[in-house]
Design a protein around this motif. Structure first.
Motif, mmCIF file in Angstrom:
data_model
loop_
_atom_site.group_PDB
_atom_site.id
_atom_site.type_symbol
_atom_site.label_atom_id
_atom_site.label_comp_id
_atom_site.label_asym_id
_atom_site.label_seq_id
_atom_site.Cartn_x
_atom_site.Cartn_y
_atom_site.Cartn_z
ATOM 1 N N ASP A 153 12.306 41.325 -60.680
ATOM 2 C CA ASP A 153 13.383 41.766 -61.986
ATOM 3 C C ASP A 153 13.419 41.091 -62.918
ATOM 4 N N PRO A 154 12.839 42.071 -63.782
ATOM 5 C CA PRO A 154 12.183 40.981 -65.420
ATOM 6 C C PRO A 154 13.111 40.342 -65.855
ATOM 7 N N GLU A 160 -4.880 33.309 -64.342
ATOM 8 C CA GLU A 160 -4.418 34.524 -63.911
ATOM 9 C C GLU A 160 -5.448 35.825 -64.418
ATOM 10 N N GLN A 161 -6.394 35.493 -65.044
ATOM 11 C CA GLN A 161 -6.977 36.929 -65.955
ATOM 12 C C GLN A 161 -8.439 36.135 -64.081
ATOM 13 N N MET A 214 9.478 46.045 -57.354
ATOM 14 C CA MET A 214 9.055 44.559 -58.588
ATOM 15 C C MET A 214 10.066 43.351 -58.355
ATOM 16 N N ARG A 224 2.192 36.150 -61.206
ATOM 17 C CA ARG A 224 1.858 36.681 -62.518
ATOM 18 C C ARG A 224 2.627 35.418 -63.640
ATOM 19 N N LEU A 227 1.839 34.564 -66.678
ATOM 20 C CA LEU A 227 1.378 35.093 -68.193
ATOM 21 C C LEU A 227 3.073 35.317 -69.403
ATOM 22 N N PRO A 228 3.828 36.269 -68.197
ATOM 23 C CA PRO A 228 5.107 36.365 -68.830
ATOM 24 C C PRO A 228 6.297 35.258 -69.281
ATOM 25 N N VAL A 229 5.088 34.332 -68.499
ATOM 26 C CA VAL A 229 6.825 33.107 -68.734
ATOM 27 C C VAL A 229 6.296 32.005 -70.380
ATOM 28 N N ARG A 286 11.351 32.383 -69.099
ATOM 29 C CA ARG A 286 10.549 32.182 -70.327
ATOM 30 C C ARG A 286 11.189 31.188 -71.478
ATOM 31 N N ALA A 321 -10.324 45.581 -64.304
ATOM 32 C CA ALA A 321 -10.896 45.634 -63.141
ATOM 33 C C ALA A 321 -11.630 44.023 -64.058
ATOM 34 N N GLU A 322 -12.857 44.360 -64.367
ATOM 35 C CA GLU A 322 -12.934 43.071 -65.180
ATOM 36 C C GLU A 322 -12.684 42.196 -65.963
ATOM 37 N N VAL A 323 -12.319 42.849 -67.026
ATOM 38 C CA VAL A 323 -10.687 41.852 -67.842
ATOM 39 C C VAL A 323 -9.269 41.590 -67.350
ATOM 40 N N ARG A 326 4.009 43.034 -72.762
ATOM 41 C CA ARG A 326 4.325 41.932 -71.519
ATOM 42 C C ARG A 326 5.517 42.552 -71.041
ATOM 43 N N ARG A 349 8.965 51.570 -60.601
ATOM 44 C CA ARG A 349 9.851 50.524 -59.350
ATOM 45 C C ARG A 349 9.409 51.410 -58.368
ATOM 46 N N LYS A 385 4.052 51.346 -54.756
ATOM 47 C CA LYS A 385 2.894 51.154 -55.032
ATOM 48 C C LYS A 385 1.437 51.309 -54.709
ATOM 49 N N GLU A 399 5.616 33.376 -76.511
ATOM 50 C CA GLU A 399 4.620 33.412 -77.998
ATOM 51 C C GLU A 399 4.771 32.305 -78.401
ATOM 52 N N TYR A 417 11.861 36.850 -65.445
ATOM 53 C CA TYR A 417 11.070 36.201 -65.847
ATOM 54 C C TYR A 417 11.210 35.764 -67.853
ATOM 55 N N ASP A 418 11.830 36.696 -68.864
ATOM 56 C CA ASP A 418 13.142 36.171 -69.711
ATOM 57 C C ASP A 418 13.015 34.814 -69.492
ATOM 58 N N TYR A 436 3.296 44.237 -68.760
ATOM 59 C CA TYR A 436 2.354 43.651 -67.870
ATOM 60 C C TYR A 436 3.253 43.179 -66.360
ATOM 61 N N ILE A 437 4.283 43.193 -67.299
ATOM 62 C CA ILE A 437 5.459 43.006 -65.729
ATOM 63 C C ILE A 437 5.527 44.181 -64.905
ATOM 64 N N ARG A 477 -9.866 39.739 -61.449
ATOM 65 C CA ARG A 477 -10.758 39.600 -60.963
ATOM 66 C C ARG A 477 -11.510 39.359 -59.362
ATOM 67 N N ASP A 498 1.035 47.159 -62.012
ATOM 68 C CA ASP A 498 0.510 46.201 -61.570
ATOM 69 C C ASP A 498 -0.716 46.657 -61.654
ATOM 70 N N ARG A 513 0.504 39.746 -57.466
ATOM 71 C CA ARG A 513 2.292 39.584 -57.453
ATOM 72 C C ARG A 513 2.709 38.001 -58.485
#
Lengths: 331, 204
Positions: B3-4, B153-154, B1, B130, B132-134, B11, A141-143, A174, A61, A64, B137, B7-8, A177-178, B158, A181, B128
């Motif tokens: 709040d996680p 997202e991927q 940041m 993003r 994928l977390p929502v 999801r 960076a690439e993936v 997960r 937190r 960054k 599984e 996302y939860d 990931y959250i 890039r 960054d 920011r």
């Protein structure tokens, strides 16, 4: 979590334990954060310490930065944080990326330290580390960040741990990931472009220094820790049995016990920094914790003398011998 | 940041009901608005003189943002509820306004400050927002909408490399601290929008 300002950056920290007690500051590795030291705080606070952990710049937190962050800035920030919190001196325990920061801090701000514990870390980029770092950066960076996370689990943890936690790994990834960054990770990794080896300056570290290395750590292998042991006169190298890179996470009980013993030695003036090498007991309740080491600690295999004692089961078969040269054909 | 817990909650909502047309519409409204803003900016700066190799990255990002919008347009099972578009526009408004400021005359091609803002805003969006977390599984990994979200997202990661390189290397007289502060300012803006969006996603 409380915060302090460092320039225009915000730094989140956690300080537990009563004021006036000796402080242990913990520094984590890449993709980690201060929360991971909560187990350590729960262990050391009841034992009479204060525990300071904080999210380093680019992590958790804390702020960054995107554009620039010098590697040296992390040690400068720790100096600032200690001043802000009114802590004159601290024990410092740091791992991996944090380990480099710890070494840098000990070199430049050694007067603020009671002791240094350097775990799973390095003072210079060996050719292997250099290429590994480049691959990690390229993957990020690439993936993307999920790729780097997937790569780090097998590099950090043992097969046993992965097998036992396989079902939890997606949830852990997960959360990572959250909390992380990718650009901030990238920025931290790119700060190594200008990284100058710390090895020539390690001699400036005079505080008691415990160097801890996992027996099977192939990410930062023995040679990295051997350099640190060799250059710091007031040091000892302690090898953690069957451990990989992230043993602070995988074997917290063993790690906490070893740090505790080290700090007790430092505080009771019984510490002997003689550059000797030891093996940590894998049972944290064992009476003897630091076991003597036989053989060459830089080797993964130990060659027994021809007829010397060996615990390994000896074969009754004769050792293979070179065949005699084939006879020349006679005409 | 962010709040996680947000996302939860989002999801859990999707895990309970699946990727319903309402959920897909909400997500696509946000992503399309963000990507249209960034594409508009890139269309405005791609002919800046002396860009050199950077021009190729700008043109490429412009095309990929348009591709993402097209992909979402094709794969989204759109809801027919117009209130979603209204509420979505309200939540996204700070982004719309920010991109409007970037594109205001004389435009980023002739206004270095606006050009810098376009890069920081694009960075904040790509970094920011993003999703994928929502994704629960146990969702069908072959679901076209899930596949689209993962690919986008991927690709965002890039594309972000362009903004990172520009922010690190662009010639500007602004001191480093001020530049970092501008980046952080747009991250806060995007975090605010995305946090409200996640709460909206989690709502019944």
């Amino acid at each position: 979590m409380p915060t302090i300002q460092y320039g225009h950056h915000q730094v989140n920290y956690e300080l537990s334990g009563e004021a006036g007690r000796p402080v242990i500051t913990f520094l984590n590795g890449l993709t980690q954060n201060a929360n991971l030291w909560k187990t350590y705080a729960a262990h050391f606070v009841p034992r009479g310490y204060r525990v300071l952990a904080y999210d380093m710049l680019g992590q958790g937190r804390s702020s960054k930065p995107v554009i620039d962050i010098k590697l040296s800035m992390h040690a400068d920030l720790l100096d600032h944080l200690l001043t802000e919190l009114g802590i004159e001196k601290t024990h410092l325990a740091s791992i991996s990326f944090g380990g480099i920061v710890g070494l840098d801090f000990a070199i430049r701000y050694g007067k603020r330290l009671h002791s240094l514990t350097a775990m799973s870390t390095f003072a210079e980029l060996t050719p292997q580390l250099d290429l590994l770092g480049a691959v990690m950066l390229q993957g990020l960076a690439e993936v993307g960040l999920p790729y780097l996370q997937s790569m780090l689990y097998p590099m950090n943890m043992s097969s046993d741990w992965i097998a036992a936690n396989r079902e939890r790994i997606p949830a852990m990834k997960r959360a990572g990931y959250i909390g992380n960054d990718a650009y901030a990770m990238q920025n931290l990794m790119e700060s190594f472009v200008e990284f100058q080896p710390l090895t020539p300056a390690l001699k400036k570290i005079t505080v008691p220094t415990l160097v801890m290395n996992g027996e099977f750590d192939f990410f930062t292998p023995r040679e990295c820790h051997e350099t640190i042991r060799r250059e710091i006169a007031n040091s000892r190298l302690l090898i953690i049995q069957r451990a990989y890179h992230a043993f602070t996470l995988e074997m917290p009980e063993v790690t906490m016990r070893q740090i505790e013993i080290f700090l007790q030695q430092v505080e009771s003036d019984t510490w002997q920094g003689d550059q000797s090498v030891w093996i940590a007991a894998d049972d944290p309740t064992a009476e003897t914790q630091w076991l003597p080491l036989a053989g060459d600690w830089n080797r993964a295999v130990q060659i027994a003398p021809p007829n010397g004692p060996s615990k390994a089961k000896r074969t009754t078969a004769a050792a293979p011998r070179r065949k005699s040269a084939p006879r020349k054909a006679t005409s | 940041m962010i709040d996680p817990a947000l996302y939860d909650q989002a999801r859990d909502r999707i895990a309970a009901n699946g990727f319903t047309p309402e959920i897909q519409t909400k997500i696509s409204l946000l992503l399309c608005a963000a990507k249209n803003g960034n594409a508009l900016f890139h269309s405005g700066v791609q002919w800046v003189p002396n860009f050199g190799v950077v021009q190729q990255f700008i043109l490429s990002q412009y095309s990929r943002e348009i591709e993402a919008v097209t992909l979402l347009g094709r794969t989204t099972h759109w809801s027919q509820n117009p209130m979603l578009a209204t509420e979505g526009a309200r939540i996204i408004a700070p982004l719309t306004l920010a991109w409007g400021q970037v594109m205001a005359p004389p435009g980023p091609m002739f206004n270095p400050q606006a050009a810098y803002r376009g890069i920081t805003l694009g960075h904040a969006q790509l970094a920011r927002i993003r999703l994928l977390p929502v994704i629960p599984e146990k969702i069908d990994p072959q679901d076209p909408y899930v596949v689209a979200l993962q690919r986008i997202e991927q690709e965002n990661g890039r594309m972000l490399q362009t903004q990172i390189r520009l922010l690190k290397n662009i010639g500007t007289e602004l001191p480093l601290e001020e530049r970092e502060a501008l980046v952080e300012q747009d991250q806060l803006l995007v975090d605010g929008v995305f946090s409200e969006f996640l709460a909206w996603l989690a709502a019944a």
